[in-house]
Design a protein around this motif. Structure first.
Motif, PDB file in Angstrom:
ATOM      1  N   PHE A 133     -10.461  30.896   6.213  1.00 53.42           N
ATOM      2  CA  PHE A 133     -11.256  29.884   6.911  1.00 53.42           C
ATOM      3  C   PHE A 133     -11.021  28.513   6.272  1.00 53.42           C
ATOM      4  O   PHE A 133     -10.822  27.516   6.971  1.00 53.42           O
TER       5      PHE A 133
ATOM      6  N   PHE B 127      -4.378  34.891  24.442  1.00 47.93           N
ATOM      7  CA  PHE B 127      -5.245  35.811  25.184  1.00 47.93           C
ATOM      8  C   PHE B 127      -4.465  36.338  26.378  1.00 47.93           C
ATOM      9  O   PHE B 127      -3.806  35.569  27.078  1.00 47.93           O
TER      10      PHE B 127
ATOM     11  N   LYS C  61     -19.028  32.656   7.782  1.00 41.92           N
ATOM     12  CA  LYS C  61     -19.781  33.343   6.717  1.00 41.92           C
ATOM     13  C   LYS C  61     -20.433  34.617   7.250  1.00 41.92           C
ATOM     14  O   LYS C  61     -20.664  34.755   8.448  1.00 41.92           O
TER      15      LYS C  61
ATOM     16  N   PRO D 161     -16.479  38.870  21.839  1.00 38.18           N
ATOM     17  CA  PRO D 161     -16.331  37.470  21.408  1.00 38.18           C
ATOM     18  C   PRO D 161     -17.191  37.120  20.197  1.00 38.18           C
ATOM     19  O   PRO D 161     -18.293  37.631  20.037  1.00 38.18           O
ATOM     20  N   LYS D 162     -16.652  36.253  19.364  1.00 34.65           N
ATOM     21  CA  LYS D 162     -17.270  35.723  18.145  1.00 34.65           C
ATOM     22  C   LYS D 162     -17.356  36.747  17.009  1.00 34.65           C
ATOM     23  O   LYS D 162     -18.216  36.655  16.135  1.00 34.65           O
ATOM     24  N   SER D 163     -16.470  37.722  17.042  1.00 42.98           N
ATOM     25  CA  SER D 163     -16.474  38.752  16.004  1.00 42.98           C
ATOM     26  C   SER D 163     -15.370  38.571  14.975  1.00 42.98           C
ATOM     27  O   SER D 163     -15.227  39.393  14.065  1.00 42.98           O
TER      28      SER D 163
ATOM     29  N   PHE E 112     -21.709  28.327  19.919  1.00 43.42           N
ATOM     30  CA  PHE E 112     -20.399  28.047  20.530  1.00 43.42           C
ATOM     31  C   PHE E 112     -20.554  27.696  22.018  1.00 43.42           C
ATOM     32  O   PHE E 112     -20.069  26.675  22.479  1.00 43.42           O
TER      33      PHE E 112
HETATM   34  P1  PAP Z   1     -13.765  33.720  19.934  1.00 45.51           P
HETATM   35  O1  PAP Z   1     -14.372  34.964  20.499  1.00 45.51           O
HETATM   36  O2  PAP Z   1     -14.273  32.465  20.612  1.00 45.51           O
HETATM   37  O3  PAP Z   1     -12.272  33.773  19.809  1.00 45.51           O
HETATM   38  P2  PAP Z   1     -13.970  34.455  17.176  1.00 45.51           P
HETATM   39  O4  PAP Z   1     -12.760  33.905  16.532  1.00 45.51           O
HETATM   40  O5  PAP Z   1     -13.982  35.908  17.521  1.00 45.51           O
HETATM   41  O6  PAP Z   1     -14.350  33.580  18.451  1.00 45.51           O
HETATM   42  O7  PAP Z   1     -15.214  34.209  16.227  1.00 45.51           O
HETATM   43  C1  PAP Z   1     -15.532  32.945  15.744  1.00 45.51           C
HETATM   44  C2  PAP Z   1     -16.199  33.155  14.402  1.00 45.51           C
HETATM   45  O8  PAP Z   1     -15.195  33.462  13.408  1.00 45.51           O
HETATM   46  C3  PAP Z   1     -16.893  31.893  13.936  1.00 45.51           C
HETATM   47  O9  PAP Z   1     -18.001  32.367  13.162  1.00 45.51           O
HETATM   48  P3  PAP Z   1     -19.277  31.472  12.828  1.00 45.51           P
HETATM   49  O10 PAP Z   1     -19.728  30.828  14.096  1.00 45.51           O
HETATM   50  O11 PAP Z   1     -20.294  32.458  12.297  1.00 45.51           O
HETATM   51  O12 PAP Z   1     -18.838  30.513  11.786  1.00 45.51           O
HETATM   52  C4  PAP Z   1     -15.807  31.257  13.081  1.00 45.51           C
HETATM   53  O13 PAP Z   1     -16.294  30.302  12.168  1.00 45.51           O
HETATM   54  C5  PAP Z   1     -15.243  32.473  12.394  1.00 45.51           C
HETATM   55  N1  PAP Z   1     -13.883  32.272  11.883  1.00 45.51           N
HETATM   56  C6  PAP Z   1     -12.848  31.606  12.473  1.00 45.51           C
HETATM   57  N2  PAP Z   1     -11.774  31.626  11.695  1.00 45.51           N
HETATM   58  C7  PAP Z   1     -12.101  32.302  10.577  1.00 45.51           C
HETATM   59  C8  PAP Z   1     -11.400  32.651   9.370  1.00 45.51           C
HETATM   60  N3  PAP Z   1     -10.158  32.287   9.192  1.00 45.51           N
HETATM   61  N4  PAP Z   1     -12.067  33.350   8.437  1.00 45.51           N
HETATM   62  C9  PAP Z   1     -13.351  33.730   8.627  1.00 45.51           C
HETATM   63  N5  PAP Z   1     -14.077  33.437   9.727  1.00 45.51           N
HETATM   64  C10 PAP Z   1     -13.462  32.728  10.688  1.00 45.51           C
END
Ligand code: PAP
Length: 321
Positions: A256, A126, A288, A88-90, A161
């Motif tokens: 993004f 998912f 970023k 998650p968050k990757s 998050f």
């Molecule tokens: P999830 O595991 O909850 O689905 P995931 O989408 O894997 O989350 O990761 C979220 C990260 O991707 C966020 O990073 P940050 O907190 O460092 O900002 C989010 O902002 C980033 N993110 C989402 N959409 C995009 C995009 N289109 N381009 C680049 N980064 C993005």
């Protein structure tokens, strides 16, 4: 093994109702869940009281675990499927959009593309969340695309998050505490390093089955990575498409800057289950590379980098500093 690691996700390309969805099978898995749960090791949760360790990975002790068991017990992969897996968050949300746009590029025009009105998590659901719905349908499986990210950015993104999502009566978790738990491997689908290494090693063994991507590479060279994605998924971009700027259009659509400003991603919610409903805007924070610099202390950075170095030593996998 990589195939059924907990953060498995699936593109809803085909979705065939099967006889296997009858109540006997559901009951069998429910029984296994009820028998297994009390015996699992417990660790402190980030937004729930605790996480449980199942087959080496930490999960919330509810639907996440139950649905994983359902997948293990009854899921029948088929050769046309495309799966996206990640810690998650990757970069899951971003890659969902890119895969959806790449695979469906001849079906939809960019001016009225579904991604303009539907969130990436609805376009590419998912697997475990979908299984909670109505008839627990069957999915097809063939290829995996895995995305990883520098653990320092993952930790910061995850901490911010989950603190936004925590129930009102659950005290916020401090960065220090989240850091400690993350280092010990206790975080949703953690340990981070085991998750990443499982897919990394599998991608080396069967590169035709697993495409291993890094968030940082996607940020740096999105056009190159999207072309690789097209090749890997069996939807290569033709010279004509390239000269018409189709790859650029996909990158722009899924950026993004674009996705985070769309109405659907600012005001709509993502319903993962009847209890888990998340505002779409939480999936878009900064997008970023290196935002950890604003949060982590020098000591934290050194310790996390050291753990990462030791865990990945000899694997050939490296993250940027
Ligand atoms: P999830 O595991 O909850 O689905 P995931 O989408 O894997 O989350 O990761 C979220 C990260 O991707 C966020 O990073 P940050 O907190 O460092 O900002 C989010 O902002 C980033 N993110 C989402 N959409 C995009 C995009 N289109 N381009 C680049 N980064 C993005």
């Amino acid at each position: 093994m990589a195939a059924f690691q907990p953060s498995l996700e699936c593109e809803n390309i085909s979705n065939i109702h099967s006889d296997q969805t009858d109540s006997d099978l559901i009951q069998k898995t429910d029984e296994r869940y009820r028998e297994t749960l009390p015996n699992l090791p417990k660790g402190k949760g980030w937004m729930t009281e605790h996480l449980v360790q199942y087959q080496g990975f930490w999960l919330t002790p509810n639907a996440a675990l139950k649905n994983l068991m359902w997948v293990q017990d009854h899921f029948k992969p088929r050769p046309t499927d495309i799966f996206l897996a990640s810690f998650p968050k990757s970069g899951t949300t971003w890659l969902k959009a890119l895969i959806f746009a790449t695979v469906n590029r001849t079906r939809y025009g960019f001016a009225d593309h579904p991604l303009l009105t539907t969130g990436p998590h609805d376009c590419f659901p998912f697997l475990d969340a979908h299984l909670q719905e109505k008839d627990r349908s069957r999915f097809d499986l063939d290829r995996f695309v895995y995305i990883c990210r520098d653990p320092k950015d993952v930790l910061v993104s995850k901490w911010l998050f989950l603190n936004k999502l925590r129930p009102k009566d659950f005290p916020p978790i401090s960065l220090e505490e989240a850091f400690e738990l993350f280092c010990q491997g206790i975080s949703h689908y953690g340990p981070f390093w085991d998750h990443v290494l499982g897919y990394w090693e599998a991608s080396l063994e069967t590169p035709e089955k697993i495409l291993f991507l890094k968030y940082e590479d996607l940020k740096k060279e999105p056009l190159v990575v999207v072309k690789r994605l097209g090749d890997f998924l069996g939807y290569p971009f033709s010279l004509e498409e390239e000269s018409k700027g189709v790859v650029e259009e996909i990158v722009k659509l899924c950026s993004f800057e674009n996705l985070s400003t769309l109405e659907v991603n600012k005001v709509s919610v993502q319903k993962f289950s009847k209890d888990t409903i998340i505002d779409n805007r939480h999936f878009f924070r900064k997008g970023k590379v290196g935002d950890w610099k604003s949060y982590l202390t020098t000591e934290m950075v050194e310790r996390l980098d050291e753990i990462t170095y030791e865990k990945l030593l000899g694997s050939g996998l490296v993250f940027g500093s």
